[in-house]
Design a protein around this motif. Structure first.
Motif, short mmCIF file in Angstrom:
data_model
loop_
_atom_site.label_atom_id
_atom_site.label_comp_id
_atom_site.label_asym_id
_atom_site.label_seq_id
_atom_site.Cartn_x
_atom_site.Cartn_y
_atom_site.Cartn_z
N GLY A 30 -5.20 6.62 -3.16
CA GLY A 30 -6.08 5.64 -3.91
C GLY A 30 -6.25 4.46 -3.07
N LYS A 31 -7.20 3.34 -3.76
CA LYS A 31 -7.75 2.56 -3.19
C LYS A 31 -6.42 1.57 -2.53
N ASN B 9 0.89 -1.22 -0.05
CA ASN B 9 -0.02 -0.07 0.03
C ASN B 9 0.74 1.33 0.03
N VAL C 247 -16.54 -1.90 -4.30
CA VAL C 247 -16.77 -1.68 -5.49
C VAL C 247 -18.26 -1.28 -5.77
N PHE D 280 -11.41 -4.47 -2.30
CA PHE D 280 -12.13 -2.91 -2.40
C PHE D 280 -13.63 -3.01 -2.34
N THR E 141 -6.39 -5.06 1.51
CA THR E 141 -6.68 -5.07 2.95
C THR E 141 -5.91 -6.26 3.37
N THR F 171 -23.24 -1.63 -3.21
CA THR F 171 -21.76 -1.87 -2.94
C THR F 171 -21.44 -3.16 -2.46
#
Length: 213
Positions: free
Chosen positions: A120-121, A112, A202, A200, A124, A212
């Protein structure tokens, strides 16, 4: 060929000088010459050093495997997260061991780094965990305990051939020399289409409604 002849000529010249010296030292009153020994000395062969970007050195990779990575990515037969996690840990091997000492949180933070700077995204930790599990199933890596990950050194290795064969021997001993196990069996078997999973949130449009997930 010319180089071989020149080197051969050099050897003969050195040998001739040494034979002459040895003959003079070992001559006996009867005129017979006794050879007591010959030795050769070779000058060092200077070699150029690789010019690699960054300060982490370089690794050796299987050409077959690097092409396979590209093919699997195009076919969506591995997820983007799996590809990213593997490349990140493969690039962080301790020299001569095939071992990385990253925790899953360190992998997450490392992946990351640029995304965080750009806002940005980001991937995880749970997605990294799933990717590591999948990579173990492919026999690209295996868990080595205490937060360590063993890279399949037949695919990617930071070190020389002597060190690689030593690591391979240790791995083979752990797996009772099973040629169908790590590090010899390489997946994924039966490539299939998979949705890219980066963990993410999305947004998707379904029949005019936003969802979502």
């Amino acid at each position: 060929m010319a180089g071989d002849e020149a080197e051969y000529g050099d050897i003969l010249a050195v040998l001739g000088r040494q034979l002459g010296e040895q003959a003079a030292q070992g001559a006996d009153p009867g005129g017979r010459r006794r050879l007591t020994g010959v030795h050769f000395e070779y000058a060092a062969d200077p070699r150029a050093v690789h010019d690699m970007a960054g300060d982490a050195g370089y690794s050796l990779a299987s050409n077959w495997f690097t092409q396979l990575l590209a093919q699997l990515a195009v076919a969506n037969s591995i997820t983007k997260s799996q590809l990213c996690v593997f490349l990140f840990v493969a690039g962080g091997q301790l020299p001569g061991t095939g071992i990385t000492q990253y925790t899953q949180q360190e992998i997450t933070d490392g992946l990351n780094r640029i995304a965080a700077q750009k806002g940005g995204k980001m991937i995880t930790r749970s997605t990294v965990n799933r990717a590591v599990q999948a990579l173990c199933g492919y026999n690209w890596v295996e868990k080595a305990g205490n937060g360590r990950i063993q890279i399949n050194v037949r695919l990617w290795f930071h070190g020389n051939s002597t060190a690689q064969h030593q690591v391979l021997g240790e791995i083979a001993d752990r797996h009772e020399h099973d040629t169908e196990a790590f590090p010899y069996a390489v997946g994924p078997q039966g490539a299939c289409q998979e949705e890219l999973d980066l963990g993410f949130a999305v947004e998707q449009t379904v029949r005019g409604k936003r969802r979502t997930g």
